[in-house]
Design a protein around this motif. Structure first.
Motif, PDB file in Angstrom:
ATOM      1  N   ALA A 420       0.825  -1.208   0.000  1.00  9.72           N
ATOM      2  CA  ALA A 420       0.000   0.000   0.000  1.00  9.72           C
ATOM      3  C   ALA A 420       0.859   1.258   0.000  1.00  9.72           C
ATOM      4  O   ALA A 420       0.533   2.246  -0.660  1.00  9.72           O
ATOM      5  N   SER A 421       1.963   1.228   0.726  1.00 13.80           N
ATOM      6  CA  SER A 421       2.822   2.418   0.776  1.00 13.80           C
ATOM      7  C   SER A 421       3.452   2.701  -0.577  1.00 13.80           C
ATOM      8  O   SER A 421       3.553   3.858  -1.001  1.00 13.80           O
ATOM      9  N   VAL A 422       3.876   1.644  -1.277  1.00 10.22           N
ATOM     10  CA  VAL A 422       4.464   1.838  -2.604  1.00 10.22           C
ATOM     11  C   VAL A 422       3.413   2.351  -3.585  1.00 10.22           C
ATOM     12  O   VAL A 422       3.641   3.307  -4.338  1.00 10.22           O
ATOM     13  N   THR A 622       6.489   2.192   5.693  1.00  7.52           N
ATOM     14  CA  THR A 622       6.512   3.097   4.541  1.00  7.52           C
ATOM     15  C   THR A 622       7.935   3.516   4.232  1.00  7.52           C
ATOM     16  O   THR A 622       8.351   3.575   3.060  1.00  7.52           O
ATOM     17  N   LYS A 623       8.715   3.835   5.273  1.00  5.41           N
ATOM     18  CA  LYS A 623      10.102   4.199   5.068  1.00  5.41           C
ATOM     19  C   LYS A 623      10.893   3.029   4.495  1.00  5.41           C
ATOM     20  O   LYS A 623      11.717   3.197   3.598  1.00  5.41           O
ATOM     21  N   ILE A 624      10.645   1.824   5.031  1.00  6.40           N
ATOM     22  CA  ILE A 624      11.352   0.643   4.533  1.00  6.40           C
ATOM     23  C   ILE A 624      11.047   0.426   3.044  1.00  6.40           C
ATOM     24  O   ILE A 624      11.935   0.110   2.252  1.00  6.40           O
ATOM     25  N   ALA A 625       9.775   0.594   2.672  1.00  5.25           N
ATOM     26  CA  ALA A 625       9.399   0.430   1.264  1.00  5.25           C
ATOM     27  C   ALA A 625      10.162   1.421   0.398  1.00  5.25           C
ATOM     28  O   ALA A 625      10.674   1.077  -0.672  1.00  5.25           O
ATOM     29  N   GLY A 626      10.252   2.681   0.865  1.00  6.57           N
ATOM     30  CA  GLY A 626      10.989   3.680   0.102  1.00  6.57           C
ATOM     31  C   GLY A 626      12.455   3.338  -0.039  1.00  6.57           C
ATOM     32  O   GLY A 626      13.059   3.549  -1.097  1.00  6.57           O
TER      33      GLY A 626
END
Length: 655
Positions: A420-422, A622-626
């Motif tokens: 979802a974050s990506v 979310t940070k990890i996905a980024g």
């Protein structure tokens, strides 16, 4: 985020496709005239249905004799003039109108008349050349004196210039194009005769069936088969060439095979697609099913060859083109005495295509069901435009704007939050700020979402909870190509990216340093297998007090149902939805492996264990996905020499 411009499509395939589209645009508006000619031929020539029906009756001077007179009328009075003059002029006029409106249509018709008079075969190809060419010349000449004509003389100049240009183009068609196209038609006819005489005509399916899926069929069908078939039908009353491309059997077999042995969205949508294809005659509806599993092209080729072989064996054919390729249109144009052969050719082609496709689907070793959304997008890319018919395959036809998107997984924590974050970032970057993107456990879904994204193994479960939503299946959560397709779908359904409310962003409810501690970071993992890596990440969560020991078992249960591999070397094992009672507080563990772990055939270099008690782990995910979407950041994680460096790389949220 930088944007990448899509380069315009180039190459021979695109140019042939554009040519085929132009030819189709000239022929398709006039299909009614072809049908009228075919029906007149079928009903009223001396060997036609009605004249044959009353041939044995004797009623001198009565109404039966008048019906018999229709045969003379059709044979000499209307059939030949229609195919010689009416149909080519309609095509030429339509082609001229496409280039230069009404003036182009008039000049195109005049130019077509010249090429008709200069040939000895029905001049469909010549009309397709001279109609647009005459209109283009007229358009260029009008541009020379545009705005320079004295008031009051405009009509005089317009009329005389059109007449003069028409005269010149008619002469050019008569002396130049007519003889060339006649020679080409005779040469192509000899090729067809050679194929028929040597029983090689079925081999044309090797080229025709792949061309259909690549949208090159219009160039073949309307550029070659229709003109040659019409010439043949004029001489013999029927032509098998009309059925080389239009036979609905091969596509029907593909869709029936998906109904029997397909999975997921493909199997669910195949029955509706079969009806549209077989009775509606819209063959493009089955193209995505072949693009999903390209090896199925073998089934369409063998099915097409079977249909052609049966038609050649029975000497069957159609009187005129069947357009669209519906079984209704096919039967309407079937020649007298050909119904058995045509019927066997359609259903024989379907049977062979079904048998081959069923075998290929049943023995398919790949785990994924095939992505119908991605295949439909590929089809539209090949076609060069959106397809209103294929939209029914992915559930977006007739749907209003999509404002709520949910990424669903079994537990609603790790993979769904990461995906979802990506997806959220992509949608926001595209300007769709009025679209909310959330993550949720499948068991908690409600049927009020416009679009649901799930791992391919969970799509069927999610569809049961949200039957009215558009469903998209993914495998790689980090950089799935379907994310870009979702953005494109929003563009077509919602319009240009715009909005007023921001997409939902996760917020941390407690400090991130309590979520990912230094003690929960391991720079050199000891595990060598997937299950070992899950246990290692789980033990770190237990050690930091985030979960009870039973949660580790739930992590293995989760992995047994759906893979937690995210892509880009990252796996995020976590427990099932039922194991949330085992979570004491939100916690994340991080393990790096010098030798990537084999994660169901994918290399996992980084394993992040997750236990989410609420939404407080979402911000860090979310940070990890980024980070894992950035190759430079991944390199920093790979080169880090301390746990503190790992925390720093993960967005400086851990300190």
């Amino acid at each position: 985020m930088s944007t990448t411009e899509t380069k315009p499509r180039t190459g021979a395939r695109v140019h042939v496709q554009k040519l085929g589209t132009s030819l189709s645009n000239m022929v398709m508006p006039n299909i009614g005239a072809f049908i009228a000619w075919g029906l007149i031929t079928a009903l009223f020539i001396k060997a036609g249905w009605l004249t044959g029906l009353f041939a044995g009756l004797r009623d001198p001077g009565g109404w039966v004799a008048k019906i018999g007179g229709w045969g003379d009328f059709a044979d000499g009075g209307i059939v030949a003039p229609m195919i010689t003059y009416l149909l080519p002029i309609l095509i030429g006029s339509t082609g001229g109108r496409m280039v230069y409106s009404t003036r182009g249509a008039v000049v195109g018709a005049i130019a077509t008349m010249g090429v008709i008079a200069g040939s000895d075969v029905p001049m469909f190809l010549g009309a397709m050349i001279m109609g647009p060419l005459g209109a283009w010349v007229m358009k260029k000449i009008d541009a020379i004196w545009d705005g320079k004509i004295r008031p009051g003389f405009e009509m005089l100049v317009d009329n005389f210039s059109a007449g003069i240009v028409g005269l010149i183009m008619a002469a050019f068609g008569f002396f130049g194009i007519g003889p060339i196209v006649s020679a080409f038609s005779r040469g192509a006819g000899h090729v067809v005769d050679f194929l028929v005489d040597h029983d090689l005509l079925p081999l044309t399916s090797i080229f025709i069936e792949p061309a259909k899926v690549l949208f090159l069929n219009n160039a073949i069908n309307h550029g070659v088969l229709t003109p040659l078939g019409t010439t043949q039908a004029l001489a013999t009353g029927k032509s098998v060439l009309f059925l080389l491309e239009a036979n609905p059997g091969p596509g029907l077999g593909i869709l029936l095979a998906y109904m029997a042995f397909g999975r997921g969205a493909a199997r669910a949508s195949a029955p509706g697609a079969a009806i549209i294809h077989f009775f509606g005659g819209i063959h493009e509806i089955y193209f995505p099913y072949v693009l999903m599993k390209p090896k199925l092209i073998a089934a369409t080729i063998l099915g097409g060859m079977t249909g052609i072989f049966i038609n050649v064996l029975f000497g069957s054919g159609l009187r005129a083109p069947a357009a669209p390729g519906s079984i209704i249109a096919v039967y309407a144009q079937t020649a007298t005495g050909s119904f058995l052969g045509v019927t066997l050719s359609v259903f024989g082609a379907a049977a062979v295509s079904f048998a081959v496709a069923s075998l290929l689907l049943k023995t398919d070793k790949s785990d994924d069901e095939g992505d119908l959304v991605a295949a439909t997008a590929s089809m539209e890319a090949l076609k060069g435009k959106k397809s209103s018919v294929s939209a029914a395959l992915v559930g977006s036809a007739g749907r209003g704007p999509i404002t709520k998107i949910v990424f669903a997984c079994d537990a609603g924590m790790g993979s769904s939050a990461m995906g979802a974050s990506v997806l959220r970032k992509k949608i926001q970057s595209a300007g769709f700020t009025d679209v909310t993107v959330t993550n949720q456990a499948i068991s908690n879904l409600t049927d009020d979402y416009g679009l649901v994204v799930t791992h391919q193994d969970l799509t069927d479960r999610a569809r049961q909870k949200t039957p009215s939503a558009t469903h998209v299946s993914v495998e790689n959560f980090m950089n799935a190509p379907q994310y870009d397709e979702i953005v494109d779908l929003l563009g077509s359904v919602n319009g240009a990216g715009a909005g007023t409310s921001a997409a939902e962003e996760p917020t941390a409810e407690e400090p991130a340093h309590d979520v990912l501690t230094v003690e929960s970071i391991v720079l050199a993992g000891a595990a060598t297998t997937r299950d070992g890596a899950i246990s290692e990440a789980g033990r770190l969560l237990v050690a930091c007090g985030a979960v009870e020991p039973s949660y580790v078992h739930a992590m293995h249960e989760r992995e047994a149902s759906v893979s937690t591999y995210m892509g880009n070397g990252l796996a995020i094992p976590h427990g099932t939805n039922e194991a949330k009672d085992s979570i004491r507080r939100t916690g994340i563990s991080f393990v790096r492996y010098a030798e990537p772990i084999d994660w169901n055939g994918k290399p996992a270099e980084f394993v992040v264990g997750i236990a989410g008690a609420g939404k407080d782990h979402m911000a860090l995910l979310t940070k990890i996905a980024g980070v894992f979407l950035n190759s430079e950041q991944v390199a920093r994680l790979r080169d880090a020499t301390s746990a503190e460096e790992i925390r720093a790389v993960l967005g400086n949220t851990a300190g």
